[in-house]
Design a protein around this motif. Structure first.
Motif, short mmCIF file in Angstrom:
data_model
loop_
_atom_site.label_atom_id
_atom_site.label_comp_id
_atom_site.label_asym_id
_atom_site.label_seq_id
_atom_site.Cartn_x
_atom_site.Cartn_y
_atom_site.Cartn_z
N THR A 1 -22.92 97.85 35.76
CA THR A 1 -24.39 97.92 35.37
C THR A 1 -25.35 97.22 36.29
OG1 THR A 1 -23.71 96.05 34.02
CG2 THR A 1 -23.67 98.03 33.04
N ILE A 2 -24.77 96.06 36.83
CA ILE A 2 -25.63 95.47 38.01
C ILE A 2 -25.92 96.33 39.03
CG2 ILE A 2 -24.19 94.23 39.32
CD1 ILE A 2 -27.49 92.82 37.88
N LYS B 1 -28.98 95.25 30.19
CA LYS B 1 -27.82 95.27 31.20
C LYS B 1 -26.63 94.29 30.56
CE LYS B 1 -25.52 92.59 34.63
NZ LYS B 1 -24.26 93.08 34.27
N LEU C 1 -32.72 93.36 32.51
CA LEU C 1 -31.49 92.34 32.43
C LEU C 1 -31.02 92.13 30.83
CD1 LEU C 1 -32.37 89.43 34.92
CD2 LEU C 1 -30.87 91.24 35.19
N ASP D 1 -23.14 95.23 28.65
CA ASP D 1 -22.07 94.34 29.05
C ASP D 1 -21.25 94.14 27.88
OD1 ASP D 1 -22.54 94.88 31.63
OD2 ASP D 1 -23.04 93.04 32.17
N LYS E 1 -19.23 95.14 34.20
CA LYS E 1 -20.21 94.23 34.47
C LYS E 1 -21.08 94.51 36.00
CE LYS E 1 -18.76 91.26 31.32
NZ LYS E 1 -17.95 89.83 30.71
N VAL F 1 -28.82 98.78 38.39
CA VAL F 1 -30.14 98.13 38.49
C VAL F 1 -30.49 98.25 40.02
CG1 VAL F 1 -31.53 95.93 38.07
CG2 VAL F 1 -29.96 96.55 36.43
N LEU G 1 -29.88 102.97 33.11
CA LEU G 1 -28.80 102.37 32.59
C LEU G 1 -28.54 103.26 31.43
CD1 LEU G 1 -29.75 98.62 32.41
CD2 LEU G 1 -27.57 99.51 33.55
#
Lengths: 265, 296
Positions: free
Chosen positions: B239-240, B146, B143, B150, B236, B243, B21
């Protein structure tokens, strides 16, 4: 309002390539003035705008905005007072960000940016209204990336972004030159409307002589870094394209040379 | 055995996602290829490990790397913006300098953390099933970060940072100091990378001065795999995807190991993976160009 006093600018000073870009240029703009700027190749039109905006420094002279010397401020600090639109429609917007995000960044022009939400709900309604006035159907595309829009649409958004906070001075650097004629005249129309609605003090560089004559209440002609013609209100109204060419040849003793100039539409 | 491999890969996916990230923030958002990562990752590991063997609380030892990683990012940012050194070189300079600094911090090339109290043994003490603590810990951290990104990337400063990577000219004309935006972005990115380094040291049971080699490429691999597999629409989603990409990358590595490749081959595999992912669009374009030329 804007006072340019005896500004002289050299490029590559003290080298063999030394070139005089502006020579003791003085211009006085009152609040609400709309000045068009014309001139042949290398006359110093862009240099003048770059100096006002803070891209270039000067070798001599002063630039006062509301009586304050702005030459000491870096480009990003002048942004609070001065908006500028470029010829290239790609330059004024961030392509990978949405219409709404671009407009929100323009709302924060010159202000201190913090950790507040970048996009507020109240602004969103205002954006929609402003976009609707452009009559380009952009009010339904707030969440589209700007990169997906056409050059004309992007330039219209740039125009909105430049004027949404009513800056003290609006600089237009041939902002319709890269657009097709139809889109270009649409943008000119919008420019006129927005400038008069907000009573913005404006300087506009153009290659279109008819446009230079029909828009605004002031006109200056630059040549070789000097102001060779400065027309106000009535003088400007009476001027014609032929008259401009005559004035140029009379004062310089040479033909007006500009490979891009457009005499009429 | 196979299930153990799977869980370990997913655990690694999440803990390295924190680092990925950070790489996403510089590489994609700021458009800045920041090689500081190869130095700030072991910096985080060195600080966490040294503090733990010196008896500091595992919690403080885990979070301290955030601060020093940020400092490393700030140095790269200053070299680039004030020193006018190109971004790539500025990152390399900080990375090389950090190699010496990391050895100074550790006093030796390797600090083992066996039988030390770490954040993982702390969580294990809560009486969870044996496979759960590391996984739960890393999922939570990944998370949180993340969600932090966001939120942050939609604040006023966040928008300005994104615009700095997208159209610096424009955001400068709107009154943002792009130098400061770059420095801030690099600071946050390297804080995350160092944080990830500290976690990895505690997870694998040692800090090693060489553990950062190729880290930027592993981060890029995660970012790019994520984009290819999960798409990169908005922030959003992106970023997921990072991961997810990190997990897939670790699974691919595990698969490569299971197929008989040596651990020392992995850097080559990773480099090839990134080359493949980065050049695929170009190769595709070339192929379709040739095709139309032939067809036409």
């Amino acid at each position: 309002m804007l006072k340019i006093q005896d500004v002289t600018k050299y490029f590559n000073l003290n080298t063999v390539d030394q070139k005089l870009a502006l020579s003791q240029v003085s211009i006085d703009l009152n609040e609400g003035d709309f000045m068009t700027v014309i001139g042949s190749n290398g006359a110093g039109k862009s240099t003048l705008l770059n100096i006002i905006a803070g891209v270039h420094s000067v070798d001599q002279g002063a630039v006062l905005l509301d009586g304050k010397n702005i030459l000491v401020l870096p480009e990003y600090r002048r942004a609070l007072y001065i908006s500028r639109i470029f010829q290239d429609p790609m330059k004024g917007t961030a392509p990978n960000m949405t219409v709404e995000e671009n407009l929100s960044m323009a709302m924060a022009r010159g202000k201190k940016r913090g950790l507040r939400k970048g996009i507020s709900r109240g602004n969103r309604e205002m954006f929609k209204e402003s976009l609707a006035q452009l009559e380009l159907g952009l009010e339904d595309r707030l969440n589209d990336k700007v990169g997906l829009l056409s050059g004309g649409q992007r330039q219209a958004i740039t125009l909105l972004m430049s004027t949404i906070t009513s800056p003290k001075l609006l600089l237009l650097d041939e902002h319709t030159a890269a657009l097709d004629p139809k889109t270009g005249s649409k943008i000119v129309e919008l420019t006129e409307k927005i400038v008069s609605d907000n009573n913005l003090t404006t300087m506009m560089v153009t290659h279109n002589m008819e446009q230079a004559l029909s828009l605004g209440n002031r006109l200056i002609m630059l040549h070789g870094g000097k102001v060779i013609l400065d027309l106000k209100d009535d003088q400007k109204k009476r001027m014609t394209v032929d008259g401009l060419l005559y004035e140029f040849e009379r004062s310089r003793g040479e033909k007006f040379v500009d490979d891009r100039v457009i005499l009429a539409n | 055995m196979k299930v153990g491999f799977l869980i370990a890969s997913v655990e690694q996916g999440f803990v390295y996602a924190v680092m990925a990230l950070g790489v996403y923030l510089t590489f994609r958002i700021l458009d800045f290829p920041d090689l500081t990562v190869d130095g700030s990752f072991p910096l985080g590991a060195a600080i966490a490990a040294k503090m733990i063997v010196n008896g500091s609380s595992p919690l403080i030892s885990t979070f301290m790397p955030l601060i020093f990683g940020a400092l490393a990012g700030i140095i790269t940012g200053l070299l680039h913006t004030k020193g006018k050194i190109t971004g790539l070189l500025a990152g390399i300079l900080t990375m090389i300098a950090l190699y010496s600094i990391n050895l100074r911090i550790m006093d030796k090339p390797n600090i083992p953390l066996l039988r030390e109290e770490t954040i993982i043994t702390m969580v294990s003490g809560l009486g969870l099933p044996k496979w759960l603590p590391s996984l739960a810990l890393f999922v939570v951290f990944a998370l949180i970060i993340k969600l932090f990104l966001d939120w942050f990337l939609f604040t006023e400063i966040g928008l300005a940072i994104r615009a700095t990577g997208d159209n610096p000219h424009m955001i400068r004309s709107l009154g943002a100091n792009t130098d400061n935006m770059k420095i801030l972005g690099l600071a946050i990115s390297n804080a995350l990378v160092a944080f990830s380094g500290g976690l990895v040291a505690q997870y694998q049971g040692f800090a090693d001065v060489g553990m950062g080699i190729g880290m930027i490429i592993a981060g890029l691999a995660a970012v790019i795999i994520g984009e290819v597999v999960f798409g990169a629409g908005g922030i959003k989603r992106a970023t997921i995807a990072v991961v997810g990409g990190s997990i897939l990358y670790r699974l691919a590595i595990a698969a490569a190991l299971l197929s008989g490749l040596r651990p020392s081959d992995l850097k080559l595999i990773t480099a090839l993976l990134v080359v493949f992912a980065l050049s695929t669009p170009r190769v595709k374009a070339l192929l379709s160009q040739n095709k139309t030329a032939v067809d036409g």
